[in-house]
Design an enzyme around this catalytic site. Structure first.
Site, PDB file in Angstrom:
ATOM      1  N   GLU A  60       0.812  -1.212   0.000  1.00 45.65           N
ATOM      2  CA  GLU A  60       0.000   0.000   0.000  1.00 45.65           C
ATOM      3  C   GLU A  60       0.853   1.273   0.000  1.00 45.65           C
ATOM      4  OE1 GLU A  60      -0.811  -2.714   1.639  1.00 45.65           O
ATOM      5  OE2 GLU A  60      -2.842  -3.143   0.935  1.00 45.65           O
ATOM      6  N   HIS A 129     -11.012  -5.563  10.064  1.00 39.75           N
ATOM      7  CA  HIS A 129     -11.583  -5.338   8.732  1.00 39.75           C
ATOM      8  C   HIS A 129     -12.942  -4.652   8.799  1.00 39.75           C
ATOM      9  CE1 HIS A 129      -8.507  -8.315   7.903  1.00 39.75           C
ATOM     10  NE2 HIS A 129      -8.612  -8.042   6.626  1.00 39.75           N
TER      11      HIS A 129
END
Length: 326
Positions: A60, A129
């Protein structure tokens, strides 16, 4: 108007913009051959090819940094985070570079970058998440933050974000991707920084965005059965905030409940409540109430997950509190 899914509205926005401007490209994990973790980029690799729909490694910070560099030399990247939970790994690039380069270079460089992807809870995805991280990015000067709740707004706001000369963070609740809604035919955009009144009412103002906006609309129908006429305001953009639309609603109802999926401490709802209190204290008939997630990591167990999140029952309780009915 066409009746399409939230994910398809986002896909249309990217595809239309990429046809309009060949400087725009999409980059992220599984955006190409897999067509996106939530199928938002369906068909885009086939249409635009691997030079403009780019699959990346699980890095990322790396591909966000590449996007920032590309934006500085004239390209217009769209960075897809497989989930915004993973964007934490790229926060140094977003906060220290994307948000600040325009200011630190005295305007010599701009960063027309969009970072978009899913966030919030879904169905038992557990603590790592299920996070709603809007307030982290809203805190950063130099960033714009949008959180569309319906397909029409998702398409119009994302197109505006892609055309913006500043870095824009686009939060897409993962539970919204399959929701359906009407989307106008042809070219349109929705300006960043303009809120929308999704339901007119006169007794109380409900302020919510993203997935919580839909919950508030359903709750407003239940409140109507109990004789309470709720107005529902969708900020759509969390930074900058359209305070004028919010205050106009408060002037009608004199009572406010803000609903936010994220944790309560230093949340976006705290910022909105503070500004309402300072800018409209004399027209409030009750202190502003906030309905938020509980101040704990989201549990995995279904019953605990539901208990940790806002619910229609919690919203109704808050509404009756500001109306002095409880």
């Amino acid at each position: 108007m066409a009746h399409i899914a939230y994910r398809d509205a986002l896909g249309q926005a990217m595809s239309e913009e990429m046809r309009r401007d060949d400087k725009i490209f999409l980059m992220g994990e599984e955006v190409g051959f897999y067509q996106g973790a939530f199928k938002v980029s369906r068909g885009m690799l086939e249409e635009f090819g691997p030079m403009r729909v780019i699959d990346t490694p699980i890095t990322e910070a790396g591909f966000t940094g590449v996007g920032i560099g590309a934006a500085m030399v004239g390209l217009r990247p769209i960075i897809e985070m497989m989930t915004f939970n993973f964007s934490i790994l790229a926060m140094d690039q977003i906060i220290n570079n994307a948000a600040k380069i325009r200011s630190m270079s005295g305007g010599q460089f701009t960063v027309p970058l969009v970072v978009r992807g899913p966030g919030g809870s879904a169905a038992r995805l557990a603590a790592q998440h299920s996070q709603s991280l809007e307030s982290l990015y809203c805190h950063i000067a130099g960033l714009k933050v949008i959180a569309p709740s319906v397909p029409k707004d998702a398409k119009g706001l994302l197109k505006s974000a892609i055309r913006d000369e500043n870095p824009v963070i686009c939060f897409e609740a993962q539970a919204l991707y399959g929701t359906m809604g009407e989307v106008p035919e042809g070219e349109y955009t929705i300006p960043i920084g303009v809120a929308d009144v999704k339901r007119e009412g006169k007794d109380v103002t409900l302020i919510a965005w993203s997935k919580m906006l839909l919950m508030c609309l359903r709750t407003a129908e239940e409140l109507a059965k109990q004789g309470i006429d709720a107005e529902v305001v969708d900020p759509r953009t969390l930074r900058p905030l359209d305070m004028e639309t919010i205050l106009n609603s408060v002037r009608k109802t004199n009572r406010v409940v803000i609903v936010e999926e994220a944790w309560p401490y230093a949340g976006v709802s705290a910022e909105i409540a503070d500004r309402i209190t300072h800018e409209a204290l004399d027209i409030l008939d009750a202190p502003v109430e906030r309905v938020t997630g509980v101040d704990a990591p989201i549990p995995y167990a279904k019953n605990l997950e539901q208990a940790a999140l806002p619910s229609p029952e919690k919203i109704i309780h808050a509404v009756k509190k500001v109306m002095y009915l409880e």
